[in-house]
Design a protein around this motif. Structure first.
Motif, PDB file in Angstrom:
ATOM      1  N   GLU A   1       0.786  -1.238   0.000  1.00 34.56           N
ATOM      2  CA  GLU A   1       0.000   0.000   0.000  1.00 34.56           C
ATOM      3  C   GLU A   1       0.817   1.285   0.000  1.00 34.56           C
ATOM      4  O   GLU A   1       0.548   2.203   0.755  1.00 34.56           O
ATOM      5  CB  GLU A   1      -0.973  -0.008   1.174  1.00 34.56           C
ATOM      6  N   GLY A   2       1.832   1.354  -0.836  1.00 37.70           N
ATOM      7  CA  GLY A   2       2.631   2.566  -0.964  1.00 37.70           C
ATOM      8  C   GLY A   2       3.942   2.524  -0.210  1.00 37.70           C
ATOM      9  O   GLY A   2       4.846   3.302  -0.482  1.00 37.70           O
ATOM     10  N   ALA A   3       4.088   1.615   0.751  1.00 32.47           N
ATOM     11  CA  ALA A   3       5.329   1.516   1.522  1.00 32.47           C
ATOM     12  C   ALA A   3       6.462   0.905   0.710  1.00 32.47           C
ATOM     13  O   ALA A   3       7.614   0.939   1.126  1.00 32.47           O
ATOM     14  CB  ALA A   3       5.096   0.714   2.799  1.00 32.47           C
ATOM     15  N   GLU A   4       6.141   0.385  -0.470  1.00 33.06           N
ATOM     16  CA  GLU A   4       7.181  -0.190  -1.328  1.00 33.06           C
ATOM     17  C   GLU A   4       8.245   0.842  -1.674  1.00 33.06           C
ATOM     18  O   GLU A   4       9.394   0.515  -1.927  1.00 33.06           O
ATOM     19  CB  GLU A   4       6.586  -0.804  -2.603  1.00 33.06           C
ATOM     20  N   ILE A   5       7.875   2.107  -1.673  1.00 28.95           N
ATOM     21  CA  ILE A   5       8.801   3.176  -2.027  1.00 28.95           C
ATOM     22  C   ILE A   5       9.987   3.211  -1.057  1.00 28.95           C
ATOM     23  O   ILE A   5      11.116   3.446  -1.459  1.00 28.95           O
ATOM     24  CB  ILE A   5       8.061   4.546  -2.105  1.00 28.95           C
ATOM     25  N   ASN A   6       9.742   2.942   0.232  1.00 25.15           N
ATOM     26  CA  ASN A   6      10.824   2.913   1.221  1.00 25.15           C
ATOM     27  C   ASN A   6      11.491   1.555   1.314  1.00 25.15           C
ATOM     28  O   ASN A   6      12.670   1.459   1.625  1.00 25.15           O
ATOM     29  CB  ASN A   6      10.302   3.319   2.598  1.00 25.15           C
TER      30      ASN A   6
ATOM     31  N   ARG B   1      -0.596   6.588  -6.485  1.00 21.04           N
ATOM     32  CA  ARG B   1      -1.461   7.602  -5.873  1.00 21.04           C
ATOM     33  C   ARG B   1      -1.148   7.752  -4.384  1.00 21.04           C
ATOM     34  O   ARG B   1      -1.038   8.853  -3.864  1.00 21.04           O
ATOM     35  CB  ARG B   1      -2.934   7.239  -6.079  1.00 21.04           C
ATOM     36  N   LYS B   2      -0.987   6.638  -3.690  1.00 21.71           N
ATOM     37  CA  LYS B   2      -0.692   6.682  -2.259  1.00 21.71           C
ATOM     38  C   LYS B   2       0.706   7.254  -1.997  1.00 21.71           C
ATOM     39  O   LYS B   2       0.914   7.974  -1.024  1.00 21.71           O
ATOM     40  CB  LYS B   2      -0.821   5.290  -1.641  1.00 21.71           C
ATOM     41  N   ILE B   3       1.631   6.921  -2.864  1.00 20.68           N
ATOM     42  CA  ILE B   3       2.999   7.430  -2.726  1.00 20.68           C
ATOM     43  C   ILE B   3       3.018   8.949  -2.916  1.00 20.68           C
ATOM     44  O   ILE B   3       3.610   9.675  -2.118  1.00 20.68           O
ATOM     45  CB  ILE B   3       3.937   6.731  -3.734  1.00 20.68           C
ATOM     46  N   LEU B   4       2.360   9.424  -3.946  1.00 20.38           N
ATOM     47  CA  LEU B   4       2.331  10.868  -4.209  1.00 20.38           C
ATOM     48  C   LEU B   4       1.579  11.624  -3.116  1.00 20.38           C
ATOM     49  O   LEU B   4       1.942  12.752  -2.769  1.00 20.38           O
ATOM     50  CB  LEU B   4       1.716  11.157  -5.574  1.00 20.38           C
ATOM     51  N   LYS B   5       0.563  11.008  -2.559  1.00 17.38           N
ATOM     52  CA  LYS B   5      -0.179  11.644  -1.463  1.00 17.38           C
ATOM     53  C   LYS B   5       0.726  11.818  -0.244  1.00 17.38           C
ATOM     54  O   LYS B   5       0.697  12.851   0.428  1.00 17.38           O
ATOM     55  CB  LYS B   5      -1.405  10.804  -1.097  1.00 17.38           C
ATOM     56  N   LYS B   6       1.554  10.823   0.023  1.00 20.78           N
ATOM     57  CA  LYS B   6       2.444  10.872   1.179  1.00 20.78           C
ATOM     58  C   LYS B   6       3.659  11.767   0.945  1.00 20.78           C
ATOM     59  O   LYS B   6       4.011  12.586   1.780  1.00 20.78           O
ATOM     60  CB  LYS B   6       2.908   9.461   1.548  1.00 20.78           C
TER      61      LYS B   6
ATOM     62  N   GLU C   1       9.902  12.696  -7.543  1.00 18.28           N
ATOM     63  CA  GLU C   1      11.310  12.305  -7.476  1.00 18.28           C
ATOM     64  C   GLU C   1      11.491  10.986  -6.714  1.00 18.28           C
ATOM     65  O   GLU C   1      12.352  10.179  -7.065  1.00 18.28           O
ATOM     66  CB  GLU C   1      12.144  13.408  -6.823  1.00 18.28           C
ATOM     67  N   VAL C   2      10.689  10.742  -5.678  1.00 16.47           N
ATOM     68  CA  VAL C   2      10.806   9.490  -4.928  1.00 16.47           C
ATOM     69  C   VAL C   2      10.443   8.294  -5.810  1.00 16.47           C
ATOM     70  O   VAL C   2      11.025   7.223  -5.667  1.00 16.47           O
ATOM     71  CB  VAL C   2       9.966   9.479  -3.632  1.00 16.47           C
ATOM     72  N   ILE C   3       9.512   8.504  -6.721  1.00 15.24           N
ATOM     73  CA  ILE C   3       9.138   7.430  -7.651  1.00 15.24           C
ATOM     74  C   ILE C   3      10.285   7.175  -8.627  1.00 15.24           C
ATOM     75  O   ILE C   3      10.637   6.024  -8.906  1.00 15.24           O
ATOM     76  CB  ILE C   3       7.829   7.778  -8.382  1.00 15.24           C
ATOM     77  N   ASP C   4      10.889   8.234  -9.135  1.00 14.45           N
ATOM     78  CA  ASP C   4      12.038   8.085 -10.043  1.00 14.45           C
ATOM     79  C   ASP C   4      13.184   7.352  -9.353  1.00 14.45           C
ATOM     80  O   ASP C   4      13.820   6.479  -9.952  1.00 14.45           O
ATOM     81  CB  ASP C   4      12.509   9.451 -10.541  1.00 14.45           C
ATOM     82  N   LYS C   5      13.446   7.666  -8.082  1.00 14.56           N
ATOM     83  CA  LYS C   5      14.507   6.995  -7.327  1.00 14.56           C
ATOM     84  C   LYS C   5      14.186   5.514  -7.126  1.00 14.56           C
ATOM     85  O   LYS C   5      15.079   4.669  -7.156  1.00 14.56           O
ATOM     86  CB  LYS C   5      14.718   7.678  -5.973  1.00 14.56           C
TER      87      LYS C   5
ATOM     88  N   GLU D   1       6.701  -0.052 -21.000  1.00 14.73           N
ATOM     89  CA  GLU D   1       6.425   1.351 -20.695  1.00 14.73           C
ATOM     90  C   GLU D   1       5.651   1.475 -19.389  1.00 14.73           C
ATOM     91  O   GLU D   1       4.690   0.755 -19.152  1.00 14.73           O
ATOM     92  CB  GLU D   1       5.605   1.984 -21.823  1.00 14.73           C
ATOM     93  N   ARG D   2       6.102   2.416 -18.567  1.00 13.25           N
ATOM     94  CA  ARG D   2       5.415   2.662 -17.301  1.00 13.25           C
ATOM     95  C   ARG D   2       4.047   3.273 -17.571  1.00 13.25           C
ATOM     96  O   ARG D   2       3.927   4.244 -18.307  1.00 13.25           O
ATOM     97  CB  ARG D   2       6.251   3.609 -16.446  1.00 13.25           C
ATOM     98  N   PRO D   3       3.006   2.715 -16.982  1.00 12.25           N
ATOM     99  CA  PRO D   3       1.652   3.223 -17.234  1.00 12.25           C
ATOM    100  C   PRO D   3       1.404   4.576 -16.572  1.00 12.25           C
ATOM    101  O   PRO D   3       2.078   4.949 -15.616  1.00 12.25           O
ATOM    102  CB  PRO D   3       0.744   2.153 -16.636  1.00 12.25           C
ATOM    103  N   ILE D   4       0.412   5.259 -17.072  1.00  7.31           N
ATOM    104  CA  ILE D   4       0.021   6.554 -16.546  1.00  7.31           C
ATOM    105  C   ILE D   4      -0.969   6.389 -15.393  1.00  7.31           C
ATOM    106  O   ILE D   4      -1.142   7.273 -14.581  1.00  7.31           O
ATOM    107  CB  ILE D   4      -0.573   7.431 -17.676  1.00  7.31           C
ATOM    108  N   ILE D   5      -1.586   5.226 -15.272  1.00  7.70           N
ATOM    109  CA  ILE D   5      -2.593   4.977 -14.238  1.00  7.70           C
ATOM    110  C   ILE D   5      -1.955   4.943 -12.847  1.00  7.70           C
ATOM    111  O   ILE D   5      -0.736   4.842 -12.719  1.00  7.70           O
ATOM    112  CB  ILE D   5      -3.365   3.663 -14.513  1.00  7.70           C
ATOM    113  N   ASN D   6      -2.768   5.019 -11.804  1.00 10.64           N
ATOM    114  CA  ASN D   6      -2.263   5.126 -10.432  1.00 10.64           C
ATOM    115  C   ASN D   6      -1.717   3.835  -9.849  1.00 10.64           C
ATOM    116  O   ASN D   6      -0.735   3.842  -9.138  1.00 10.64           O
ATOM    117  CB  ASN D   6      -3.366   5.672  -9.512  1.00 10.64           C
ATOM    118  N   ASN D   7      -2.366   2.711 -10.084  1.00 11.41           N
ATOM    119  CA  ASN D   7      -1.909   1.444  -9.543  1.00 11.41           C
ATOM    120  C   ASN D   7      -1.584   0.484 -10.684  1.00 11.41           C
ATOM    121  O   ASN D   7      -2.360   0.361 -11.622  1.00 11.41           O
ATOM    122  CB  ASN D   7      -2.983   0.813  -8.661  1.00 11.41           C
ATOM    123  N   PHE D   8      -0.453  -0.171 -10.558  1.00  7.59           N
ATOM    124  CA  PHE D   8      -0.052  -1.142 -11.567  1.00  7.59           C
ATOM    125  C   PHE D   8       0.941  -2.109 -10.933  1.00  7.59           C
ATOM    126  O   PHE D   8       1.424  -1.885  -9.827  1.00  7.59           O
ATOM    127  CB  PHE D   8       0.570  -0.454 -12.800  1.00  7.59           C
TER     128      PHE D   8
END
Length: 179
Positions: A88-93, A115-120, A125-129, A165-172
């Protein structure tokens, strides 16, 4: 991907196991399954649902910066062949501490919650990293648009294709692997 990648000699990590749907599937296909879950209600049902399986080890804990995948692998003295994450978005960390797995060519199947990552974090840039972590270790990344709501509503089925290609949608979903 869980089925396609399966081998009775491989180790599977289910991070964010919830009630155990993927844990159960992996137990039929992999040598050993480690199911990580920290939510008390989900742990209750996970333990109840998996009580008759000998090749599943349930770890009643969330994975975080202190209890991360590198530490877990070091403590258990194992490296998983594949890690499924739906957290649920914690994958970023979580990918900040997977160097030993990346060096050992572990594959990753990740439910990505943009969506959850961008909200937090309020910063792309965190997504790019996040994606750069895999690219710098020469991983191939494929994407699945299974959360394409229009397709789900109109056709009743998720996408089955894995694209580059990375999708434009929020969850994938992401499948990151080394050749």
């Amino acid at each position: 991907k869980i089925i396609d990648f399966a081998d009775e000699n491989k180790i599977f990590f289910d991070v964010g196991a919830a009630y155990g749907h993927y844990t159960w599937l992996a137990s039929k296909l992999y040598k050993k399954v480690y199911a990580f879950e920290g939510d008390p209600l989900e742990i209750f049902f996970l333990k109840k649902n998996m009580k008759n399986f000998n090749n599943i080890k349930i770890i009643d804990r969330y994975i975080d910066d202190n209890y991360n995948l590198d530490k877990i692998c070091n403590d258990l003295k194992i490296i998983p062949d594949i890690v499924k994450m739906d957290i649920e978005g914690a994958e970023i960390n979580l990918v900040k501490n997977i160097d030993s797995l990346l060096k050992n060519k572990t594959s990753f199947l990740i439910e990505f919650h943009q969506r959850k990552i961008l909200k937090k974090f309020k910063d792309t840039e965190v997504i790019d990293k996040f994606f750069e972590t895999f690219k710098k270790h020469n991983y191939n990344i494929k994407f699945n648009h299974h959360h394409d709501y229009e397709n789900l509503l109109s056709n009743g089925t998720p996408h089955k294709e894995w694209l580059i290609e990375r999708p434009i949608i929020n969850n994938f979903a992401i499948f990151a692997s080394k050749n």
